[in-house]
Write an enzyme that holds these catalytic residues in place. Structure first.
Site, PDB file in Angstrom:
ATOM      1  N   THR A  85      -9.108   2.113   8.568  1.00  6.26           N
ATOM      2  CA  THR A  85      -9.627   1.142   9.541  1.00  6.26           C
ATOM      3  C   THR A  85      -8.507   0.834  10.539  1.00  6.26           C
ATOM      4  O   THR A  85      -7.912  -0.236  10.497  1.00  6.26           O
ATOM      5  CB  THR A  85     -10.088  -0.155   8.850  1.00  6.26           C
ATOM      6  OG1 THR A  85      -9.020  -0.634   8.010  1.00  6.26           O
ATOM      7  CG2 THR A  85     -11.315   0.054   8.009  1.00  6.26           C
ATOM      8  N   LYS A 208      -7.361  -9.460   0.731  1.00  5.59           N
ATOM      9  CA  LYS A 208      -6.499  -8.393   1.220  1.00  5.59           C
ATOM     10  C   LYS A 208      -5.789  -8.782   2.525  1.00  5.59           C
ATOM     11  O   LYS A 208      -4.569  -8.644   2.644  1.00  5.59           O
ATOM     12  CB  LYS A 208      -7.364  -7.146   1.421  1.00  5.59           C
ATOM     13  CG  LYS A 208      -6.691  -6.007   2.090  1.00  5.59           C
ATOM     14  CD  LYS A 208      -5.661  -5.381   1.205  1.00  5.59           C
ATOM     15  CE  LYS A 208      -4.836  -4.406   1.989  1.00  5.59           C
ATOM     16  NZ  LYS A 208      -4.384  -3.293   1.226  1.00  5.59           N
ATOM     17  N   PHE A 253      10.730  -9.801  -0.346  1.00  6.08           N
ATOM     18  CA  PHE A 253      10.182  -9.837   1.020  1.00  6.08           C
ATOM     19  C   PHE A 253      10.912 -10.824   1.921  1.00  6.08           C
ATOM     20  O   PHE A 253      10.373 -11.324   2.897  1.00  6.08           O
ATOM     21  CB  PHE A 253       8.668 -10.087   1.022  1.00  6.08           C
ATOM     22  CG  PHE A 253       7.931  -8.788   1.060  1.00  6.08           C
ATOM     23  CD1 PHE A 253       7.950  -7.948  -0.036  1.00  6.08           C
ATOM     24  CD2 PHE A 253       7.266  -8.372   2.206  1.00  6.08           C
ATOM     25  CE1 PHE A 253       7.314  -6.716   0.014  1.00  6.08           C
ATOM     26  CE2 PHE A 253       6.623  -7.146   2.256  1.00  6.08           C
ATOM     27  CZ  PHE A 253       6.642  -6.316   1.153  1.00  6.08           C
ATOM     28  N   CYS A 264      -0.269  -0.694   7.797  1.00  7.37           N
ATOM     29  CA  CYS A 264      -1.046  -1.825   7.274  1.00  7.37           C
ATOM     30  C   CYS A 264      -0.693  -3.169   7.905  1.00  7.37           C
ATOM     31  O   CYS A 264      -1.502  -3.734   8.630  1.00  7.37           O
ATOM     32  CB  CYS A 264      -0.889  -1.913   5.766  1.00  7.37           C
ATOM     33  SG  CYS A 264      -1.742  -0.577   4.934  1.00  7.37           S
TER      34      CYS A 264
END
Ligand code: UDX
Length: 439
Positions: A85, A208, A253, A264
């Site tokens: 996508t 998500k 992170f 992404c």
């Protein structure tokens, strides 16, 4: 179980082989014949640690095959939708054409009682729309949304040992049937006690995008702190260590540097903003625009830092760029911060040589005007500055003494805060990094 996996890119290929590893009988479908040919012959179309072995093992077991013919998906109890996508051109929104085309093709072969399980990252609301479409054309067929959280470089591990399973289901008995089918697919993983979140379509879709937005925000937060550190002389690495000891924050992170890229995070936060706008809730996500801006500013700052180190001008300076992939252990160059910086440097007159352990072939195809070298030593020959822009292990472990003999000037810019500053400065290098004082 008989399973089909539609879309054999990063997500689909790894998912198909992993499902075979779990004991299922799997067919992977893709419209790209070249990809099917490669996968069928145990050749991996991308670099992913552990995948080649898994693919070979699954093919040899006879439980995995690939095809470009949708009719081979006929009779599968579960059909996983794993197509891409991407971001639409000229817009923030996600391009759903592959999801729609794959669903249409599946509808032609789908039988009642069979489940379409979406794994692609889609804008919230997509699953409900597709469920209606599927049920309208194939009465008795089911749809669930089952997002995937795999990280490149850890795709096999993340697929076989996920930290959670999320099922977005229809209400009522259809949802119960879908759940039972998914539980059967993932039996090995479920039995291990993996947490499950069983919910509605919209929540599953949002999990998500929310997860990726949170990760992007965490990275941009520490990079915003890096900007402040640059203004004050503070050290962002120590700052990250110190706040990371707080368990509520956590150190992962929080690596400041060139920021996020890849297929992404950048497109997912943009698609999330676009969808919020359509839903009339754009205010809720305006902060993501800033997250995106902070991220893009890091690349510009890196070029400026290189100019600074190179005595104020890039013109004619020889620059070695170590790293082209958007992150280590990957050959993926989609929205790669490293390549973005390399190109800016070249456009501004530097003589740039790029190297990467895995991504040169892809880089050369996409950006043929850049110069490439096979090894860091070759890239850095007579260089005026070395930029480490992707933190491959090979680069973190470079011996600064030996490496210093190759270059013209011992200047290193650590774009990922990944090198040992003392080891490099002890070897006589001038060391610069984003968010840290000159060393
Ligand atoms: C991401 C999500 O992690 C994953 O759960 C989702 O399914 C897909 O998107 P991926 O794109 O493979 O996975 O990469 P990730 O490891 O998340 O890194 C993304 C980018 O952030 C990379 O460019 C990386 O270099 C950068 N990054 C990561 C930082 O700049 N700092 C950090 O501390 C961590």
């Amino acid at each position: 179980m008989k399973i089909s996996v539609v879309g054999c890119g990063y997500l689909g290929a790894v998912h198909a082989a992993s499902m075979a590893e779990l004991g299922h009988d799997v067919v992977g479908i893709d419209v790209d014949r070249q990809k099917i040919e490669a996968l069928s012959n145990a050749r991996t179309p991308f670099y992913e640690p552990g995948f080649e072995e898994l693919l070979a093992r699954s093919l040899a077991s006879g439980r995995l095959r690939f095809s470009s013919d949708f009719s081979d998906a006929r009779g599968a109890q579960v059909h996983f939708l794993c197509v891409g996508t991407p971001q639409k051109r000229g817009e923030y929104a996600a391009d759903l054409r592959y999801v729609e085309a794959a669903t249409e093709s599946l509808i032609d072969v789908l039988g009642p009682g069979e489940l379409v399980a979406g794994k692609s990252t889609v804008p919230v609301g997509t699953a409900a729309r597709l469920a209606e479409l599927v049920a309208g054309k194939v009465p008795g067929a089911l749809l669930a949304w089952n997002p995937e959280f795999l990280r490149e470089g850890f795709a096999v591990q993340d697929t076989l040992h996920p930290d959670r399973l999320v099922y977005g289901l229809a209400a009522g008995p259809d949802g119960d049937t879908a759940r039972a089918l998914l539980d059967e697919v993932y039996a090995t993983i479920v039995e291990r006690g993996t947490p499950q979140v069983v919910t509605d379509y919209a929540t599953a879709e949002m999990v998500k995008t929310a997860a990726n937005s949170f990760l992007a925000t965490k990275i941009s937060f520490i990079n915003a702190m890096a900007e402040l550190c640059e203004a004050t002389g503070a050290d962002v690495k120590q700052l990250a260590d110190a706040i990371g000891y707080d368990e509520r924050i956590g150190r992962r992170f929080l690596n400041a540097g060139l920021g996020f890229g890849g297929g992404c995070l950048p497109k997912d936060i943009r698609a999330f903003m676009a969808r919020a706008g359509e839903l009339g809730a754009d205010q809720a996500l305006t902060f993501l625009r800033e997250v995106d801006n902070i991220n893009m500013r890091r690349r510009i700052r890196m070029v400026e830092l290189a100019r600074e180190v190179l005595d104020g001008s890039l013109l004619g300076k020889r620059v070695a760029v170590l790293g082209a992939a958007f992150k280590p252990d990957s050959d993926d160059i989609r929205d790669s911060p490293a390549l973005n910086v390399a190109q800016q440097l070249q456009l501004q007159g530097a003589v740039v040589r790029v190297t990467d352990p895995a991504a040169i072939e892809n880089s050369r195809r996409e950006w043929p005007h850049l110069d490439y070298a096979a090894t860091p030593e070759e890239a850095a020959e007579r260089a005026d500055a070395v930029l480490v822009l992707t933190e491959w292990k090979q680069y973190r472990e470079l011996d600064p003494v030996a490496f210093g003999k190759v270059v013209a000037q011992k200047r290193v810019l650590d774009g990922r805060n990944a090198l040992s500053r003392t080891a490099w400065t002890d070897a006589g290098w001038s060391y610069r990094a984003l968010g840290r004082r000159a060393g």
